[in-house]
Design a protein around this motif. Structure first.
Motif, PDB file in Angstrom:
ATOM      1  N   VAL A  41       0.841  -1.202   0.000  1.00  0.00           N
ATOM      2  CA  VAL A  41       0.000   0.000   0.000  1.00  0.00           C
ATOM      3  C   VAL A  41       0.874   1.250   0.000  1.00  0.00           C
ATOM      4  O   VAL A  41       0.591   2.231  -0.704  1.00  0.00           O
ATOM      5  CB  VAL A  41      -0.924   0.021   1.245  1.00  0.00           C
ATOM      6  CG1 VAL A  41      -1.593   1.380   1.412  1.00  0.00           C
ATOM      7  CG2 VAL A  41      -1.981  -1.072   1.133  1.00  0.00           C
ATOM      8  N   TRP A  42       1.968   1.198   0.747  1.00  0.00           N
ATOM      9  CA  TRP A  42       2.797   2.395   0.915  1.00  0.00           C
ATOM     10  C   TRP A  42       3.661   2.683  -0.298  1.00  0.00           C
ATOM     11  O   TRP A  42       3.831   3.855  -0.677  1.00  0.00           O
ATOM     12  CB  TRP A  42       3.652   2.258   2.181  1.00  0.00           C
ATOM     13  CG  TRP A  42       2.783   2.082   3.387  1.00  0.00           C
ATOM     14  CD1 TRP A  42       2.632   0.960   4.149  1.00  0.00           C
ATOM     15  CD2 TRP A  42       1.870   3.050   3.917  1.00  0.00           C
ATOM     16  NE1 TRP A  42       1.695   1.169   5.134  1.00  0.00           N
ATOM     17  CE2 TRP A  42       1.204   2.436   5.020  1.00  0.00           C
ATOM     18  CE3 TRP A  42       1.541   4.362   3.588  1.00  0.00           C
ATOM     19  CZ2 TRP A  42       0.252   3.098   5.775  1.00  0.00           C
ATOM     20  CZ3 TRP A  42       0.579   5.024   4.339  1.00  0.00           C
ATOM     21  CH2 TRP A  42      -0.048   4.396   5.422  1.00  0.00           C
ATOM     22  N   THR A  43       4.205   1.643  -0.942  1.00  0.00           N
ATOM     23  CA  THR A  43       4.988   1.911  -2.172  1.00  0.00           C
ATOM     24  C   THR A  43       4.055   2.376  -3.284  1.00  0.00           C
ATOM     25  O   THR A  43       4.395   3.277  -4.059  1.00  0.00           O
ATOM     26  CB  THR A  43       5.772   0.671  -2.633  1.00  0.00           C
ATOM     27  OG1 THR A  43       4.866  -0.416  -2.918  1.00  0.00           O
ATOM     28  CG2 THR A  43       6.779   0.236  -1.593  1.00  0.00           C
ATOM     29  N   ALA A  44       2.856   1.778  -3.370  1.00  0.00           N
ATOM     30  CA  ALA A  44       1.884   2.213  -4.378  1.00  0.00           C
ATOM     31  C   ALA A  44       1.455   3.656  -4.116  1.00  0.00           C
ATOM     32  O   ALA A  44       1.347   4.467  -5.045  1.00  0.00           O
ATOM     33  CB  ALA A  44       0.664   1.294  -4.372  1.00  0.00           C
ATOM     34  N   SER A  45       1.244   3.985  -2.835  1.00  0.00           N
ATOM     35  CA  SER A  45       0.883   5.366  -2.476  1.00  0.00           C
ATOM     36  C   SER A  45       1.993   6.331  -2.852  1.00  0.00           C
ATOM     37  O   SER A  45       1.733   7.443  -3.341  1.00  0.00           O
ATOM     38  CB  SER A  45       0.590   5.470  -0.973  1.00  0.00           C
ATOM     39  OG  SER A  45      -0.513   4.662  -0.618  1.00  0.00           O
ATOM     40  N   ALA A  46       3.250   5.903  -2.641  1.00  0.00           N
ATOM     41  CA  ALA A  46       4.395   6.760  -2.998  1.00  0.00           C
ATOM     42  C   ALA A  46       4.427   7.012  -4.498  1.00  0.00           C
ATOM     43  O   ALA A  46       4.653   8.144  -4.944  1.00  0.00           O
ATOM     44  CB  ALA A  46       5.700   6.108  -2.541  1.00  0.00           C
ATOM     45  N   HIS A  47       4.198   5.953  -5.299  1.00  0.00           N
ATOM     46  CA  HIS A  47       4.160   6.120  -6.753  1.00  0.00           C
ATOM     47  C   HIS A  47       3.060   7.106  -7.155  1.00  0.00           C
ATOM     48  O   HIS A  47       3.278   7.992  -7.984  1.00  0.00           O
ATOM     49  CB  HIS A  47       3.894   4.774  -7.443  1.00  0.00           C
ATOM     50  CG  HIS A  47       5.096   3.884  -7.541  1.00  0.00           C
ATOM     51  ND1 HIS A  47       6.320   4.327  -7.987  1.00  0.00           N
ATOM     52  CD2 HIS A  47       5.247   2.566  -7.282  1.00  0.00           C
ATOM     53  CE1 HIS A  47       7.178   3.322  -7.985  1.00  0.00           C
ATOM     54  NE2 HIS A  47       6.553   2.243  -7.560  1.00  0.00           N
ATOM     55  N   ILE A  48       1.867   6.933  -6.556  1.00  0.00           N
ATOM     56  CA  ILE A  48       0.729   7.787  -6.918  1.00  0.00           C
ATOM     57  C   ILE A  48       0.994   9.235  -6.514  1.00  0.00           C
ATOM     58  O   ILE A  48       0.784  10.170  -7.298  1.00  0.00           O
ATOM     59  CB  ILE A  48      -0.570   7.284  -6.254  1.00  0.00           C
ATOM     60  CG1 ILE A  48      -0.953   5.910  -6.820  1.00  0.00           C
ATOM     61  CG2 ILE A  48      -1.710   8.270  -6.492  1.00  0.00           C
ATOM     62  CD1 ILE A  48      -2.092   5.222  -6.074  1.00  0.00           C
ATOM     63  N   ILE A  49       1.456   9.434  -5.270  1.00  0.00           N
ATOM     64  CA  ILE A  49       1.717  10.793  -4.786  1.00  0.00           C
ATOM     65  C   ILE A  49       2.797  11.459  -5.638  1.00  0.00           C
ATOM     66  O   ILE A  49       2.712  12.651  -5.959  1.00  0.00           O
ATOM     67  CB  ILE A  49       2.109  10.774  -3.297  1.00  0.00           C
ATOM     68  CG1 ILE A  49       0.885  10.406  -2.442  1.00  0.00           C
ATOM     69  CG2 ILE A  49       2.655  12.128  -2.849  1.00  0.00           C
ATOM     70  CD1 ILE A  49       1.190  10.109  -0.989  1.00  0.00           C
ATOM     71  N   THR A  50       3.816  10.669  -6.031  1.00  0.00           N
ATOM     72  CA  THR A  50       4.856  11.210  -6.914  1.00  0.00           C
ATOM     73  C   THR A  50       4.245  11.671  -8.233  1.00  0.00           C
ATOM     74  O   THR A  50       4.600  12.727  -8.764  1.00  0.00           O
ATOM     75  CB  THR A  50       5.925  10.135  -7.208  1.00  0.00           C
ATOM     76  OG1 THR A  50       6.534   9.751  -5.975  1.00  0.00           O
ATOM     77  CG2 THR A  50       7.000  10.668  -8.138  1.00  0.00           C
ATOM     78  N   ALA A  51       3.317  10.868  -8.755  1.00  0.00           N
ATOM     79  CA  ALA A  51       2.690  11.209 -10.027  1.00  0.00           C
ATOM     80  C   ALA A  51       1.694  12.357  -9.890  1.00  0.00           C
ATOM     81  O   ALA A  51       1.584  13.206 -10.769  1.00  0.00           O
ATOM     82  CB  ALA A  51       1.984   9.972 -10.593  1.00  0.00           C
TER      83      ALA A  51
END
Length: 484
Positions: A41-51
């Protein structure tokens, strides 16, 4: 003798079955034979927030100024809801059929192909990759503006404000391009997770600084600027008010845009639990966090500057001091955009390289990898000549186009308008209808189609306003000679 053969055959079949069980439950491989995915959840959230929390956040004060205190925050909330809802629909399309054991769709286009057929795939691919290409241009422009802002703030500080400090943008775009050529050689999307986390931290850094400066400016003014309806007629003409309001819709749409890489992000997530469950949590976390930041940055920026809100909050020089804090914020923007460029472009890189391999499977330029030892690491870097050449050409091309069209707000508006309806709304809605077999003219079908139609109208309005802005800018524009 026959009994012995049957026993041996049964034993062999049991052995094959055991091996298949071991492969299926392997700690190294997933159900599709690929290396075990490790995303959370956290790595996916990091990818999304980065985007998501990209350069778009910097134009939100300007967008709010065009729409006013009523429409501005309302539109941001509506976009956040639509983005979250359609992202949930899209996450359901990662697997075809069963949400746990169904066939994986590795990319956005794979999902469209599985659900909507080959014609829609071609249309989707054209829109998606054109949008990714445009985002690369937009990020190159935004990063150069931030690098110039650092130079200008130091120049202003050194001269006491007497020097106009005009700076040409071209060297900074070239500098950003060189950095991206290096980072573009990271082979795969799942190998840039660390870059996404760094970029996400940087996005929070500059958003927080922008927010803090906005709050400080409001406190300094002693009042909240702005009006219920936004920038007033008289300050701008009636036609300009219409174009700018439309362009503001595009800017907000761009600020929330990430659906075009959602499936690629989901393909990095481990299971169990089902990838769609993890992605729904990551999407909720990311959209809530970004909406809070967007509301605060957009609203406090507008409260601080009112009708004079700059197109780019941290580089429009609404703030001059403390100059060192502005330098930190703009440096954070540049670092973030280095990572965001990769998050957006890696799916495009992968598509071109996969297609080239399919068409020319025996071409040594495309398939050969040269192993280069990395000091202190047991895993050598695998250099592929085709990847080196094509990705370098791509970065050079986006850099040259950025030097030709350095219109930050207009480019942001066009990208938001061009990508929002088809990629964030239309395809997710249509795929979800097919995936869940929703009957035509049922209540849910009508609601989904109404949502799609409303978003189409918004996208058209935003596109018209943004193109009008480009036409206006081109009247006083000289290629390769843009200074700030």
């Amino acid at each position: 003798m026959k009994m012995g053969e049957n026993a041996a055959s049964a034993a062999m079949h049991q052995k094959v079955f055991d091996v298949s069980i071991n492969v299926g439950e392997s700690k190294c491989f997933d159900d599709d034979g690929r290396l075990k995915r490790t995303g959370t959840v956290w790595t996916a959230s990091a990818h999304i927030i980065t985007a998501v929390i990209g350069s778009g956040v910097l134009s939100l004060a300007w967008a709010t100024a065009q729409l006013g205190w009523v429409a501005g925050p309302t539109v941001m909330l509506l976009f956040s809801f639509v983005t979250y809802y359609t992202s949930v629909l899209l996450s359901e399309c990662y697997r075809s059929g069963d949400p746990v054991d169904g066939k994986r769709n590795y990319t956005y286009m794979d999902a469209v192909r599985s659900n909507l057929g080959s014609l829609q795939v071609k249309i989707c691919g054209l829109i998606q990759y054109a949008n990714l290409f445009g985002v690369a241009i937009g990020y190159t422009i935004a990063s150069s503006i931030s690098m110039m802002a650092i130079k200008r703030s130091n120049c202003f500080h050194a001269s006491g404000g007497k020097n106009p400090c005009q700076i040409n943008s071209n060297p900074y775009m070239i500098m950003f391009g060189v950095i991206e050529i290096i980072f573009s050689q990271i082979p795969d999307f799942d190998q840039i997770w660390w870059l996404s986390i760094v970029a996400a931290v940087m996005s929070f850094t500059y958003s927080t600084i922008g927010l803090g400066l906005g709050v400080a400016k409001v406190a300094e003014n002693g009042k909240v600027l702005g009006s219920l309806t936004g920038i007033s007629i008289g300050t701008v003409s009636e036609m300009q008010k219409i174009w700018r309001s439309s362009q503001a819709l595009g800017a907000i749409a761009f600020a929330y845009s990430y659906s075009l890489i959602l499936i690629e992000i989901q393909d990095t997530v481990k299971s169990p639990p089902a990838e769609s469950k993890t992605m729904k949590k990551a999407t909720l976390i990311s959209v809530v966090v970004t909406t809070i930041f967007y509301m605060m940055c957009g609203c406090f920026g507008y409260a601080a500057f009112g009708d004079q809100s700059p197109g780019n909050l941290l580089t429009g020089f609404g703030f001059y001091n403390p100059f060192w804090l502005l330098d930190i914020a703009n440096a954070a923007i540049v670092i973030h955009l280095v990572g965001a460029y990769q998050v957006y472009c890696q799916p495009l890189f992968a598509f071109v390289e996969k297609t080239a391999t399919q068409y020319y499977p025996h071409n040594k330029l495309i398939t050969t990898e040269i192993q280069i030892p990395i000091p202190g690491s047991n895993n050598p870097y695998k250099l592929n000549l085709f990847r080196l050449i094509w990705r370098t050409v791509f970065v050079v091309l986006t850099t040259v186009i950025s030097m030709l069209l350095p219109f930050f707000n207009d480019i942001v508006g066009i990208l938001g308008a061009f990508g929002f309806w088809p990629l964030t709304v239309y395809f997710p809605v249509e795929m979800y209808i097919v995936q869940k077999k929703i009957p035509k003219w049922s209540t849910k079908w009508i609601c989904l189609q109404t949502l799609s139609a409303a978003c189409l109208v918004i996208s058209i309005a935003a596109a018209v306003g943004s193109f009008a802005g480009v036409v206006s800018d081109l009247q006083v524009y000289k290629p390769f000679k843009t200074s700030y």
